[in-house]
Design a protein around this motif. Structure first.
Motif, mmCIF file in Angstrom:
data_model
loop_
_atom_site.group_PDB
_atom_site.id
_atom_site.type_symbol
_atom_site.label_atom_id
_atom_site.label_comp_id
_atom_site.label_asym_id
_atom_site.label_seq_id
_atom_site.Cartn_x
_atom_site.Cartn_y
_atom_site.Cartn_z
ATOM 1 N N THR A 93 0.832 -1.210 0.000
ATOM 2 C CA THR A 93 0.000 0.000 0.000
ATOM 3 C C THR A 93 0.860 1.251 0.000
ATOM 4 O OG1 THR A 93 -1.796 -1.123 1.181
ATOM 5 C CG2 THR A 93 -1.763 1.278 1.273
ATOM 6 N N LEU A 94 1.856 1.285 0.867
ATOM 7 C CA LEU A 94 2.717 2.465 0.971
ATOM 8 C C LEU A 94 3.602 2.620 -0.264
ATOM 9 C CD1 LEU A 94 3.716 2.210 4.748
ATOM 10 C CD2 LEU A 94 1.877 3.546 3.694
ATOM 11 N N ILE A 95 4.027 1.495 -0.850
ATOM 12 C CA ILE A 95 4.829 1.564 -2.080
ATOM 13 C C ILE A 95 3.992 2.129 -3.228
ATOM 14 C CG2 ILE A 95 5.948 0.157 -3.855
ATOM 15 C CD1 ILE A 95 6.975 -1.658 -1.613
ATOM 16 N N PHE A 96 2.746 1.650 -3.354
ATOM 17 C CA PHE A 96 1.865 2.166 -4.410
ATOM 18 C C PHE A 96 1.611 3.662 -4.219
ATOM 19 C CE2 PHE A 96 -0.168 -2.303 -4.698
ATOM 20 C CZ PHE A 96 0.881 -2.725 -5.508
ATOM 21 N N TRP A 97 1.448 4.075 -2.975
ATOM 22 C CA TRP A 97 1.181 5.488 -2.689
ATOM 23 C C TRP A 97 2.386 6.358 -3.034
ATOM 24 C CZ3 TRP A 97 2.689 8.108 2.264
ATOM 25 C CH2 TRP A 97 2.251 9.435 2.289
ATOM 26 N N MET A 98 3.561 5.993 -2.519
ATOM 27 C CA MET A 98 4.750 6.799 -2.792
ATOM 28 C C MET A 98 5.153 6.711 -4.258
ATOM 29 S SD MET A 98 5.369 8.490 -0.180
ATOM 30 C CE MET A 98 6.838 9.251 -0.860
ATOM 31 N N GLY A 99 4.937 5.535 -4.864
ATOM 32 C CA GLY A 99 5.226 5.409 -6.294
ATOM 33 C C GLY A 99 4.355 6.339 -7.120
ATOM 34 N N SER A 100 3.089 6.472 -6.728
ATOM 35 C CA SER A 100 2.187 7.388 -7.425
ATOM 36 C C SER A 100 2.611 8.830 -7.210
ATOM 37 C CB SER A 100 0.754 7.182 -6.927
ATOM 38 O OG SER A 100 0.305 5.869 -7.190
ATOM 39 N N LYS A 101 3.054 9.147 -6.007
ATOM 40 C CA LYS A 101 3.537 10.500 -5.721
ATOM 41 C C LYS A 101 4.708 10.850 -6.638
ATOM 42 C CE LYS A 101 1.157 12.217 -2.218
ATOM 43 N NZ LYS A 101 0.445 13.512 -2.361
ATOM 44 N N ILE A 102 5.613 9.894 -6.780
ATOM 45 C CA ILE A 102 6.790 10.130 -7.625
ATOM 46 C C ILE A 102 6.380 10.242 -9.091
ATOM 47 C CG2 ILE A 102 8.948 9.100 -8.438
ATOM 48 C CD1 ILE A 102 9.202 7.801 -5.640
ATOM 49 N N ALA A 103 5.494 9.341 -9.537
ATOM 50 C CA ALA A 103 5.084 9.327 -10.943
ATOM 51 C C ALA A 103 4.363 10.609 -11.340
ATOM 52 C CB ALA A 103 4.193 8.112 -11.208
ATOM 53 N N TYR A 104 3.563 11.152 -10.424
ATOM 54 C CA TYR A 104 2.778 12.346 -10.733
ATOM 55 C C TYR A 104 3.442 13.631 -10.232
ATOM 56 C CZ TYR A 104 -1.176 9.414 -12.135
ATOM 57 O OH TYR A 104 -1.988 8.520 -12.779
ATOM 58 N N SER A 105 4.613 13.502 -9.595
ATOM 59 C CA SER A 105 5.305 14.672 -9.012
ATOM 60 C C SER A 105 4.335 15.513 -8.181
ATOM 61 C CB SER A 105 5.933 15.531 -10.120
ATOM 62 O OG SER A 105 6.913 14.798 -10.818
ATOM 63 N N ASP A 106 3.595 14.833 -7.355
ATOM 64 C CA ASP A 106 2.547 15.472 -6.553
ATOM 65 C C ASP A 106 2.965 15.426 -5.086
ATOM 66 O OD1 ASP A 106 0.202 16.562 -5.654
ATOM 67 O OD2 ASP A 106 -0.991 14.733 -5.913
ATOM 68 N N ASP A 134 -5.592 11.708 -2.415
ATOM 69 C CA ASP A 134 -4.621 10.758 -2.962
ATOM 70 C C ASP A 134 -5.259 9.490 -3.517
ATOM 71 O OD1 ASP A 134 -2.748 12.554 -2.310
ATOM 72 O OD2 ASP A 134 -1.639 11.297 -0.903
ATOM 73 N N VAL A 135 -6.177 8.889 -2.778
ATOM 74 C CA VAL A 135 -6.762 7.627 -3.226
ATOM 75 C C VAL A 135 -7.498 7.807 -4.547
ATOM 76 C CG1 VAL A 135 -8.456 5.842 -2.677
ATOM 77 C CG2 VAL A 135 -6.935 6.692 -0.891
ATOM 78 N N SER A 136 -8.227 8.893 -4.693
ATOM 79 C CA SER A 136 -8.999 9.129 -5.917
ATOM 80 C C SER A 136 -8.130 9.591 -7.079
ATOM 81 C CB SER A 136 -10.087 10.174 -5.649
ATOM 82 O OG SER A 136 -10.980 9.729 -4.656
ATOM 83 N N ASN A 137 -7.020 10.251 -6.782
ATOM 84 C CA ASN A 137 -6.199 10.853 -7.838
ATOM 85 C C ASN A 137 -5.263 9.865 -8.523
ATOM 86 O OD1 ASN A 137 -7.381 13.308 -7.342
ATOM 87 N ND2 ASN A 137 -5.748 14.040 -5.992
ATOM 88 N N TYR A 138 -4.944 8.768 -7.856
ATOM 89 C CA TYR A 138 -3.976 7.818 -8.409
ATOM 90 C C TYR A 138 -4.691 6.509 -8.738
ATOM 91 C CZ TYR A 138 -1.050 11.145 -5.871
ATOM 92 O OH TYR A 138 -0.481 12.293 -5.379
#
Length: 485
Positions: free
Chosen positions: A30-43, A190-194
């Motif tokens: 869960t945390l990897i998917f979240w931080m990975g999405s943060k990195i991918a979207y530069s958010d 975050d949950v809805s955006n990624y």
């Protein structure tokens, strides 16, 4: 209905740490998917406290999915953890972690309001008095859900003692979960955006919702069988119940237990070990110690009353039935009841000549299993504080006496021994005492059922005696006093 097809595969194939590792792995993903999405979207967040808050929230959401899955009483959860008692123990620890995380989540969110202490306190009660968008509405709902959770936890732990009231408050956790789902939908962050994180989180939320629905529908769709009371005897301390099936009989293994519901006494379900063997007529026998209001009311029952049993549950007997080692069964107090059926089976079955005689085949029925099964040698220990507490002693002795009328040798001549051990105020019975009464204890499987303190002490003593941990099997009955969901 659980049947004997699973017998050869029911011994837990994973070590004790596998279930916690599986849960930790899903949290890590869960945390990897979240931080990975943060990195991918530069958010990225400008408020760094939000990283702590979101970490707590996402971890709690994943663990809540596990919490509800573990309360489903599904067969795979029992195998994963090595028994339903361990499922509920794991459930209890995860619940504490979730509550702690859900307290940290709003705490980190609220820090931006400091040093305005009045606004900081208001954040936990009513973050946005005049909500202008779905995010603020969701924040308000989240605060109210958290307040509901705090109240329910406080009420369940400190305010209510009778079991039925505790259960009532515990069921209101469903409302908290529903409010949490709506809170996540309204926040739209975050949950809805990624997309990938959205699918992952809502998969866990969906599993939790399905498990929640299953729990609510359990009394109608769970594995159950209807019985009628055939006989009841009581001496004021112990109640013996014999029930016979109305239609379909319960398929179970000696030493398993069921949740019992008696409609005339309400909708509560209480767990009791089956103290009999599977028979052709399908009758079940229970030895129930009177320890509270509900068990005391059992004496009011009359012949012919309807009784519903759910299950069966328990994996302790699998060791006795499928292991290639001889067994030592140790029951303290009412912890002796799972072993009464095993004792009866051992005394009424052919004896092994070699520990390699029993195979690991798959058996479609109890009758087919008995055609080839041979009993290992069994030492049964019944631990009590006084002779008056040995309320099952006569039952166990009568099982041994009955074999003599079946032209079988005495149990002691066949290698089966029963020991009644009485402790005193100055010295408790230990595994060291038992080792003096059993030859080659290190080479046998040890099955324990009793208070958690006794089991913990015996496990430490087994280590001192050089008994491998994989030869120690246990079921703790204390969880049954108030952990039925």
């Amino acid at each position: 209905m659980r049947d004997w097809l699973f017998l050869s595969k029911s011994l837990r194939p994973w070590p004790w740490w596998f279930a916690p590792l599986a849960i930790f792995s899903t949290v890590l993903l869960t945390l990897i998917f979240w931080m990975g999405s943060k990195i991918a979207y530069s958010d990225w967040f400008e408020n760094h406290w939000l990283y702590f808050s979101k970490t707590c929230a996402l971890t709690a959401v994943t663990l809540m999915g596990w919490l509800l899955l573990l309360t489903s009483r599904a067969l795979w959860t029992e195998r994963l953890c090595g028994g339903l008692d361990k499922v509920y123990t794991l459930h209890r620890y995860i619940g504490r972690i979730v509550f702690f995380l859900l307290c940290l989540h709003p705490f980190f969110l609220s820090l931006y309001r400091l040093p305005n202490w009045s606004q900081w306190v208001l954040f936990f009660l009513f973050p946005y008095p005049s909500p202008k968008n779905s995010y603020q509405q969701g924040a308000n709902l989240g605060a109210w859900a958290w307040l509901l959770l705090v109240f329910l936890i406080f009420a369940a732990v400190y305010l209510v003692k009778p079991y039925r009231k505790w259960l009532f408050f515990h069921k209101w956790m469903s409302l908290f979960y529903l409010m949490s789902l709506i809170h996540i939908m309204l926040i739209e962050r975050d949950v809805s955006n990624y997309p990938f994180l959205f699918i992952w989180i809502w998969s866990w939320l969906g599993l939790g919702a399905v498990s929640l629905c299953w729990n609510w529908l359990y009394r109608w769709v769970g594995p159950k069988a209807s019985y009628v009371l055939d006989r009841i005897d009581s001496d004021g301390r112990l109640i013996f119940l014999k029930i016979k099936p109305m239609k379909n009989k319960l398929l179970f293994k000696p030493g398993q237990w069921v949740f019992m519901e008696i409609p005339s006494l309400g909708k509560e379900r209480h767990p009791f070990s089956i103290a009999s063997l599977p028979t052709e007529d399908g009758c079940l026998i229970f030895g129930i110690r009177i320890v509270g209001y509900w068990t005391d009311r059992l004496q009011e029952l009359r012949k012919g009353e309807k009784i519903i049993v759910y299950g069966p549950y328990g994996m302790l007997s699998d060791v006795f039935l499928m292991s290639k080692k001889d067994c030592v069964c140790i029951g303290a107090g009412v912890g002796i009841t799972p072993f009464i059926g095993m004792w009866a089976l051992a005394l009424h079955s052919p004896d092994r000549i070699s520990n390699d005689e029993n195979g690991n085949g798959i058996y479609p029925s109890w009758e087919d299993f008995l055609k080839t099964w041979k009993s290992p040698k069994l030492d049964l220990f019944y631990l009590v504080n006084s002779k008056n507490d040995a309320i099952f002693d006569e039952v166990i002795e009568n099982v041994a006496i009955s074999t003599q009328f079946m032209h079988l040798k005495k149990s002691s001549e066949r290698g089966h021994f029963y020991h009644l051990l009485i402790s005193n105020s100055s010295k408790y019975i230990s595994l060291f005492d038992i080792s003096q009464r059993v030859d080659n204890l290190r080479e046998k499987n040890i099955l324990l059922c009793g208070p958690i303190a006794m089991i913990s002490a015996f496990k430490l003593q087994a280590k001192e005696l050089g008994i491998p941990n994989d030869q120690i099997f246990f079921e703790a009955f204390e969880w049954r006093s108030g952990s039925i969901h």
